[in-house]
Each structure stands twice: as structure tokens, then as C-alpha cells.
Design a protein around this motif. Structure first.
Motif, PDB file in Angstrom:
ATOM      1  N   TRP A   1      -5.518  -0.328  -7.249  1.00  0.00           N
ATOM      2  CA  TRP A   1      -5.371  -0.735  -5.868  1.00  0.00           C
ATOM      3  C   TRP A   1      -6.432  -0.157  -4.963  1.00  0.00           C
ATOM      4  CZ3 TRP A   1      -1.409  -3.510  -4.080  1.00  0.00           C
ATOM      5  CH2 TRP A   1      -1.126  -3.429  -2.850  1.00  0.00           C
TER       6      TRP A   1
ATOM      7  N   LEU B   1       0.800  -1.312  -0.088  1.00  0.00           N
ATOM      8  CA  LEU B   1       0.012   0.037   0.045  1.00  0.00           C
ATOM      9  C   LEU B   1       0.701   1.173   0.079  1.00  0.00           C
ATOM     10  CD1 LEU B   1      -2.564   1.548   0.315  1.00  0.00           C
ATOM     11  CD2 LEU B   1      -2.703   1.063   2.594  1.00  0.00           C
TER      12      LEU B   1
ATOM     13  N   ALA C   1       1.707   2.451  -3.401  1.00  0.00           N
ATOM     14  CA  ALA C   1       0.370   3.083  -4.308  1.00  0.00           C
ATOM     15  C   ALA C   1       0.452   4.908  -3.532  1.00  0.00           C
ATOM     16  CB  ALA C   1      -0.740   2.311  -4.066  1.00  0.00           C
TER      17      ALA C   1
END
Length: 189
Positions: free
Chosen positions: A33, A3, A6
Motif C-alpha cells: 500500500w 487507506l 491500512a
């Protein structure tokens, strides 16, 4: 992909609050995502602790203060290092709907049809959002003009992938619904 990668990719566009990042994830990054706002805020805290981002507090009247996050030099270095790594194997699809479709002949075919129809509606709604975002990014320009003039083309390229993905979901849904309806009719005959 973590994460944090992203999030760092989203912060390349500039300083943003957690709320802004959550909206951006929903509007653009969501095509590749998914993350809940809670996951985003937890990761932002970890990233700040790791020195990848910095936050500044903006005082607001009549609203709670907000924190704006931006990449540090260490964050930019982490992005460069991440981009330089060879990509992982493509993600395998894990989709509960596909398991239900696989079992349609021995289960409640009407329930499977309803689930496919709902997925198609979701895909249509996402495609409409992506197309609106595409028009905002193009801002009256052709695609070629956008690619020649835009400061950053990555968000547009990922958006194109999301558009293609949702178009394919819609196309597959049309085929699946037609075939499931034919099978249901044959069972009743």
C-alpha cells in the motif's frame, strides 16, 4: 481497500505518531500500500472525526509537540468487520512501464531499456530494505521460531509477499533487459 484500513492495520502494532506511521508505511506497508505523508495525515484526521482513532498530544522540548494516535474500541471493531468481509477482486496491474515495454518495437528501445534498468534498481533497493527489516523482525530467530513466538505474524507475512514481489521484479527485469538488448543489436545489424 481504503487507506484507513491500512492505517488501522498499522495501528494494531500500537500507538504511533503520523511521522512514525509514514516511516512504517515506507518500511513495511509500502510493499502492498502506497500513500504520501499528506494522504496519511488527512486520513488520520477523518478517522479521528469518525471515532476510529484517538490522539493524545505529547509535549516536547526543543521540538514541536506531536500527536500519538491509537485505535479506539470502534477502530478495533472496524478492523474486525473489515477482516471478516470477503476480499475484493485482486488489484489489476496498471503500470506505465509495461505500456512502454509493449511499445518497445516501435519506439526508442534504448529509452525503454533505461526505464527497465531503473525499475530493476528500485526493486533491488526495496528488496535490500525489506531484507534488513526481515532480519530485524527475526532478531536472530529462525522463521519457524518467529512464527511460534511473535505476538503478531501479519506484518511478517506481508513482508514475505513484498520480498517475493521485488525478487520477481528483478528476475523479470533481467529477462527484459537481455531481450531488449538482443532486439536493439538486431536492429543495428
Amino acid at each position: 481497500m481504503a487507506l484507513r484500513n491500512a492505517l488501522m492495520a498499522a495501528l494494531l502494532q500500537g500507538e504511533a505518531s503520523g511521522y512514525d506511521l509514514a516511516k512504517e508505511f515506507d518500511a513495511s506497508v509500502a510493499n502492498f500500500w502506497m500513500a504520501s505523508p499528506q494522504q496519511l495525515y488527512r486520513e488520520l484526521e477523518r478517522m479521528e472525526g469518525d471515532g476510529l482513532i484517538t490522539a493524545r498530544v505529547v509535549e516536547q522540548e526543543r521540538r514541536p509537540n506531536k500527536r500519538l494516535f491509537s485505535l479506539t474500541e470502534a477502530g478495533h471493531e472496524a478492523v474486525r468487520a473489515y477482516v471478516s468481509e470477503p476480499p475484493a477482486k485482486p488489484t489489476a496491474i496498471r503500470d506505465e512501464l509495461m505500456v512502454k515495454v509493449q511499445c518497445a518495437d516501435v519506439g526508442d528501445i534504448d529509452a525503454v531499456r533505461a526505464a527497465v534498468a531503473e525499475r530493476s534498481e528500485w526493486a533491488t533497493a526495496k528488496l535490500e530494505r525489506y531484507e534488513r527489516l526481515r532480519q530485524r523482525l527475526l532478531d536472530g530467530r529462525t522463521e519457524d521460531e518467529y512464527f511460534a513466538e511473535a505476538e503478531s505474524i501479519g506484518p511478517y507475512l506481508t513482508l514475505l509477499r513484498g520480498i517475493a514481489f521485488e525478487r520477481e521484479n528483478i528476475r523479470w527485469g533481467e529477462i527484459a533487459l537481455r531481450r531488449l538488448e538482443e532486439r536493439a543489436a538486431a536492429r543495428k545489424a
